[in-house]
Design an enzyme around this catalytic site. Structure first.
Site: not given
Ligand SMILES: Cc1cc2nc3c(=O)[nH]c(=O)nc-3n(C[C@H](O)[C@H](O)[C@H](O)COP(=O)(O)OP(=O)(O)OC[C@H]3O[C@@H](n4cnc5c(N)ncnc54)[C@H](O)[C@@H]3O)c2cc1C
Length: 627
Positions: A62, A126, A218, A249, A352, A389, A435
């Protein structure tokens, strides 16, 4: 007292946690330690190959800035994080991570991670900052590099050792204690410096999945607030404890939506078909300047969907069929090519989930969902603490040495405790590292901690009396069980103790109903929070009465105590910040507006180990000049 053998380990640097941040720390620290003849030891409660948030793998990296190809600048990333966090971020930390993250991603590729490339060999994005990967084995690859680096430097790895408390003397860290989750062993690590990176926290709030679904969330259930507990108990100043994260989500399976929104350009709609991001656009004016700039902050996107839910327009849906249809549409005149494209999109949609949230694929299969034919329900999850995050909670750490930042009192990423460093979810106000950024931050801290040891490292003066006290306290749940387990026919019901599962439910009930969880529609107020604090007094009293039938439950006891500390820091900080800044994450219904004049600042807190008192304080937000 339970008869556990005490194992002592002496090292120069102790790395606590074996996740993304700490694997980065180990890789880098091992290199510098070898050069300086120092020892590094790493300890994790699980097995490195599959531990932490990335245990199941991921389908995207990400954070990638793309400086090499001129895609973005480091300053662009600083602006992005500032905007997404409604103006509250440690820009020096964000800048430092962003300028190192690309090299970390290149290392991942060198170590064997498959990053998708296009026909020209360029990374497939992405979104602006995200790269697509074949990431089922992401954690194994990153752990292997850390293990190799440690082996090369003569380092040691301790797996399945649960760390509870820090050892601190005169504001200086001297080690940590914990216990084996497999054998009757109590561990005492003595170290000149410690890097804390035990992830964030899940199951502090009552999850949507209860009963038969308990355990599904999650955030994988392994991280229980150990970082927050460890740094708080050390006496470190903490920041952004109010900034929890609520992802939207796919409902109940918690499957990722990033690929749908960013790659497939899918829309989210209410049950009546309105696209809440368009229908409720005017609401964004109330959250200016952040509501009016792009990209719209994640919490505000959540909030617009929540307004639809409040208005009785739920459930919300992801228009998967429409998105796939649009993408395949360009091939509609060639039936063979159309069929091929549809198959490809369908495969990507399932992969995914299979890469990182297999349970969502199972749920889709069991509910006969065909994403190419029918839309799928989405929902806001329960709150999590994940500062790496889109949340921001963590320790308040020193900024990079070469930047002219006002937040500097020592070595990069060192907390306010000498020799204690924090990375990933453990370090606060530097969101959106994910990450790759957590790994990059780990590398920064790894190098910095070795520098600290070389320049200031002193033999750790561990107080053996305190260690013995801690050992008795940590093993007490086993003793309590042994003393009273035969007094009732049902072991779950006993006036002398409480089992960790029940205790967790109590914590979750308080958080859910008073601190803005799912069942209170993410809303809270001063009075509700004050009532939560009253209930916490009883909860903390009962924490002393936790009982454990075995080693497994001893771990559960300590996980829940750590969650409780994370919960308390959270409640205190939402109470302190008298405004609503992140609607969509939480809403202070009694102070429903953002107050830039009084609250454009960090809300920090500290627990004093000497007095047991909490202190709340404001800290100024500093913007990098010209950015
Ligand atoms: C569901 C989900 C999806 C995500 N998706 C993406 C994505 O698509 N792309 C991306 O780049 N990032 C993603 N992230 C973010 C990424 O996973 C985190 O930013 C990163 O893992 C944080 O690293 P960390 O080292 O702080 O924590 P972790 O990687 O979680 O590591 C924490 C480590 O500490 C250990 N530990 C915990 N408690 C103790 C204890 N008491 N004693 C000893 N060890 C302990 C754990 O076993 C673990 O090894 C996602 C995160 C989640 C939760």
């Amino acid at each position: 007292m339970a008869n556990f053998e005490t194992v002592e380990v002496s090292t120069d640097l102790l790395i606590v946690g074996g996740g993304f941040g700490t694997c980065g720390a180990a890789t880098e620290a091992a290199y510098w330690a070898k050069k300086n003849g120092l020892k590094v030891a790493m300890v994790d409660k699980a097995a490195l190959d599959r531990s932490g948030a990335v245990a199941m793998g991921l389908s995207a990296i990400n954070q990638y800035v793309g400086v090499r190809d001129g895609e973005n600048t480091v300053e662009d990333y600083v602006r992005y994080v500032r905007q997404d966090l409604m103006g509250i971020s440690r820009e020096d930390l964000v800048y430092n991570i962003a300028r190192h993250v690309d090299s970390t991603v290149h290392l991942f590729e060198k170590w064997g991670l498959k990053i998708w490339t296009d026909e020209e060999g360029k990374y497939v994005h992405e979104g602006r900052w995200q790269l697509m990967i074949n990431g089922e084995s992401y954690k194994i690859i990153i752990a292997e590099a850390a293990k190799n680096a440690l082996a090369d430097a003569g380092g040691e790895i301790y797996e399945r050792v649960f760390i509870t408390d820090p050892l601190v003397e005169n504001n200086r860290i001297v080690g940590a204690v914990g216990f084996s989750t497999r054998e009757e062993k109590f561990y005492v690590f003595k170290a000149k410096a410690v890097i804390a990176g035990m992830g964030g926290a899940v199951h502090v709030f009552r999850p949507r999945s209860v009963g038969e679904g308990l355990g599904r969330s999650w955030y994988p259930p392994f991280n229980s607030g150990s970082s927050a507990y460890f740094t708080l108990k050390a006496g470190a100043e903490m920041t952004c404890q109010e900034v929890r994260f609520i992802p939207v989500r796919f409902k109940d399976g918690y499957g990722p939506v990033g690929a749908w929104f960013l790659l497939f350009k899918s829309r989210a709609i209410s049950a009546e078909g309105g696209e809440y991001m368009a229908v409720r656009k005017d609401e964004l004016q109330n959250w200016a300047p952040y509501g009016l700039a792009k990209p719209i902050p994640a919490n505000l996107r959540n909030y617009l969907g929540m307004l639809d839910m409040d208005a009785g327009l739920g459930p919300l849906y992801m228009e998967t069929n429409e998105a796939i249809g649009k993408l395949a549409d360009q091939y509609k005149d060639d039936p063979k090519a159309f069929k091929k494209k549809m198959k490809e999109l369908e495969a990507e949609a399932w992969e995914d989930f299979l890469d990182m949230t297999i349970s969502q694929a199972i749920l889709w299969a069991s509910q006969n969902v065909k994403p190419e034919e029918k839309h799928s329900e989405i929902a806001a999850c329960e709150p999590y603490f994940i500062g790496s995050h889109s949340g921001a909670s963590g320790a308040w750490v020193s900024g990079p040495e070469d930047l002219d930042t006002p937040y500097k009192w020592g070595y990069a990423n060192m907390t306010t405790i000498d020799g204690l460093f924090a990375v990933g979810d453990a370090s606060g106000a530097s969101s959106h590292k994910f990450s790759s950024g957590s790994h990059a931050e780990g590398r920064i801290a790894g190098k910095s901690a070795i520098k600290y040891i070389v320049e200031k490292g002193a033999e750790p003066a561990v107080d053996t009396g305190k260690v013995e006290e801690l050992k008795a306290k940590i093993l007490a749940p086993l003793d309590l069980w042994a003393a009273h387990c035969n007094e009732t026919t049902d072991p779950e019901v006993n006036t002398n103790y409480i089992l960790p599962r029940q205790f967790m439910f109590r914590l979750q009930k308080i958080m859910d109903e008073y601190a803005g969880g799912v069942t209170s529609a993410f809303k809270t107020s001063k009075s509700l929070l004050e009532r939560a604090m009253e209930l916490f007094v009883f909860l903390k009293e009962d924490a002393e009465k936790l009982a454990a039938r075995d080693l497994y439950e001893l771990e559960r006891c300590w996980e829940n105590i750590q969650r409780m500390w994370q919960g308390e820091a959270h409640v205190r900080t939402i109470l302190f910040r008298e405004e609503t800044r992140w609607p969509g994450y939480y809403f202070r219904a009694d102070t429903p507006k953002m107050d830039e004049e009084n609250w454009h600042c960090f809300a920090n807190c500290k627990w004093d180990p000497a007095t047991g008192e909490w202190e709340m304080m404001k800290r100024d937000v500093w913007n990098i000049p010209g950015v």
